[in-house]
Scaffold this motif. Structure first.
Motif, short mmCIF file in Angstrom:
data_model
loop_
_atom_site.label_atom_id
_atom_site.label_comp_id
_atom_site.label_asym_id
_atom_site.label_seq_id
_atom_site.Cartn_x
_atom_site.Cartn_y
_atom_site.Cartn_z
N UNK A 40 -3.01 4.08 19.14
CA UNK A 40 -3.90 4.62 18.11
C UNK A 40 -3.60 3.94 16.77
N UNK A 41 -4.65 3.55 16.07
CA UNK A 41 -4.49 2.86 14.80
C UNK A 41 -4.01 3.84 13.73
N UNK A 42 -2.95 3.46 12.97
CA UNK A 42 -2.48 4.34 11.90
C UNK A 42 -3.57 4.56 10.85
N UNK A 43 -3.47 5.68 10.16
CA UNK A 43 -4.47 5.98 9.14
C UNK A 43 -4.42 4.98 7.99
N UNK A 44 -3.24 4.39 7.75
CA UNK A 44 -3.08 3.43 6.67
C UNK A 44 -2.21 2.28 7.15
N UNK A 45 -2.60 1.06 6.82
CA UNK A 45 -1.86 -0.12 7.23
C UNK A 45 -1.56 -1.01 6.03
N UNK A 46 -0.55 -1.85 6.18
CA UNK A 46 -0.26 -2.85 5.15
C UNK A 46 -1.49 -3.74 4.93
N UNK A 47 -2.21 -4.02 6.01
CA UNK A 47 -3.42 -4.85 5.90
C UNK A 47 -4.45 -4.21 4.97
N UNK A 48 -4.57 -2.89 5.00
CA UNK A 48 -5.52 -2.21 4.12
C UNK A 48 -5.14 -2.42 2.65
N UNK A 49 -3.85 -2.37 2.36
CA UNK A 49 -3.39 -2.57 0.98
C UNK A 49 -3.63 -4.00 0.55
N UNK A 50 -3.38 -4.95 1.45
CA UNK A 50 -3.61 -6.36 1.12
C UNK A 50 -5.09 -6.64 0.90
N UNK A 51 -5.95 -6.06 1.73
CA UNK A 51 -7.38 -6.30 1.57
C UNK A 51 -7.90 -5.71 0.25
N UNK A 52 -7.34 -4.57 -0.12
CA UNK A 52 -7.83 -3.88 -1.31
C UNK A 52 -7.30 -4.51 -2.59
N UNK A 53 -6.02 -4.90 -2.59
CA UNK A 53 -5.39 -5.37 -3.82
C UNK A 53 -4.98 -6.84 -3.77
N UNK A 54 -5.10 -7.47 -2.60
CA UNK A 54 -4.67 -8.85 -2.47
C UNK A 54 -5.39 -9.84 -3.37
N UNK A 55 -6.74 -9.80 -3.46
CA UNK A 55 -7.44 -10.76 -4.33
C UNK A 55 -6.98 -10.69 -5.79
N UNK A 56 -6.82 -9.48 -6.31
CA UNK A 56 -6.36 -9.34 -7.70
C UNK A 56 -4.92 -9.83 -7.83
N UNK A 57 -4.10 -9.59 -6.82
CA UNK A 57 -2.70 -10.04 -6.87
C UNK A 57 -2.64 -11.57 -6.89
N UNK A 58 -3.50 -12.22 -6.09
CA UNK A 58 -3.52 -13.68 -6.08
C UNK A 58 -3.92 -14.24 -7.43
#
Length: 386
Positions: free
Chosen positions: A1-19
């Motif tokens: 079962x997929x967790x409700x929250x993943x590291x990938x979700x954080x990267x997709x949401x904040x990764x572009x601004x971090x770059x």
């Protein structure tokens, strides 16, 4: 079962601004890790459609990124690795020995990852082999594997080695198995600590003399003349922590325990609690206060920064084998040791706690066989991370 929250979700949401914010300081390796985690098991990497032969149920399975830093891609690799290691188990006690370095060394290691992590492996390996070969202790050839971890519970940079060591050595003449005389501790940790400290600092100073280290930022003065030697002087008197746990109950428990360390990444998705535009909250264990469960909230960019602290250099091996478990001699040495122990090779059975969570070929609806009926190509090429 997929967790409700993943590291990938954080990267997709904040990764572009971090770059964008860290464009001049973000390395190629870190960019590649971020892109891999963001695209893992999405249509961007392609996949296939599986259809059940009995009930015609269909499901889409997207491809994994297979990046060793991805929290979702380590379970299968771990299971394969553990299955291979099961043939190496001996019917003897196993000890867990941990080598750590002071915070001052960790700061240098962050700027010289390949060099310092290599020194960590070499110093720890020579320490164990030297003390084990001493006739005052065991007097023979030791075998062990070492696993590099670079993180603490709060994702800070904390390089250390986990070593799994069989409780005995092969005598120099190859005719005897010398069992560990200590029932609860493998080798004297104070002796290990002092030798490890000396060997590590000698190699560090030699690397500096050979021009193999670089320093920048707050550490830039260490690159001038004898500055590093002066900075290391207090560390020669400081106690370096080497920790040894009591032996395990059985080889199967050893393998199950080992599975928790071999392919671990900085933080598992299961430890994430919540994330929004203001912070990322995750669970951690406070080892200094009885392993008490706690939670911590970091700003999204700080969470990403701490996660990326633990990206390893390309091609760097974080699991290494030494002594009679070294790759070139392992099979022959183990055959000799088993003969000395009058024990047959272990059967290749699954270890407790190391089974895959599900069989991807079984239909979750009726238990029938799933067959790939459609192959899905990548929706778009892998992004340019250079």
């Amino acid at each position: 079962m997929r967790p409700a929250l993943e590291v990938a979700d954080i990267f997709r949401r904040h990764g572009p601004a971090y770059r964008r914010t860290h464009d001049g300081h973000l390395g190629r390796g870190e960019r590649r890790v971020m892109a891999a985690i963001e695209l893992c098991r999405t249509a961007a990497l392609g996949g296939h459609v599986e259809t059940c032969e009995d009930c015609a149920l269909s499901r889409v399975a997207y491809n994994s990124c297979r990046n060793r830093h991805c929290p979702k891609c380590q379970a299968a690799a771990r299971d394969r690795w553990l299955a291979e290691r099961q043939a190496d188990l001996l019917p003897v006690p196993y000890f867990h020995v941990v080598f750590t370095v002071p915070a001052e060394i960790a700061a240098i290691a962050y700027q010289n990852k390949r060099q310092l992590y290599t020194i960590l492996f070499e110093a720890a390996a020579e320490t164990l082999k030297t003390i084990a070969a001493d006739r005052r202790h065991l007097g023979g050839e030791l075998g062990f594997l070492a696993i590099l971890h670079t993180w603490g519970q709060t994702l800070t940079h904390h390089p250390h080695l986990h070593c799994l060591v069989p409780g005995g050595v092969l005598a120099a003449d190859g005719r005897r198995w010398v069992a560990c005389r200590r029932r609860r501790f493998f080798l004297p940790v104070r002796v290990l600590s002092r030798l490890f400290r000396r060997l590590f600092l000698e190699r560090l100073q030699a690397a500096q003399t050979a021009g193999g280290l670089r320093f920048f930022g707050a550490l830039a003065p260490l690159g001038d003349g004898n500055a590093l030697a002066r900075a290391l002087r207090p560390l020669r008197k400081k106690r370096w922590v080497v920790y040894a746990k009591p032996p395990f109950g059985s080889p199967e428990r050893v393998l199950a325990y080992l599975g928790r360390y071999t392919h671990r990444v900085a933080i598992a998705n299961s430890r994430l609690v919540s994330a929004d535009d203001t912070g990322v909250t995750f669970r951690w264990r406070d080892y200094r206060h009885g392993n008490a469960p706690r939670s911590m909230t970091l700003a999204p960019h700080e969470f990403i920064r701490r996660f990326l602290l633990h990206c390893l250099p390309d091609g760097f091996h974080r699991i290494r084998h030494y002594g009679f478990l070294a790759n070139g001699i392992r099979r022959a040495r183990l055959a000799v040791i088993r003969r000395l122990l009058a024990d047959a090779p272990p059967q290749r059975r699954s270890a407790e706690g190391c089974q895959p969570r599900f069989d991807p070929t079984v239909c979750p609806c009726c238990g029938g066989i799933l067959r790939i009926t459609v192959t899905l190509p990548r929706a778009r090429p892998w992004p340019d991370t250079s």
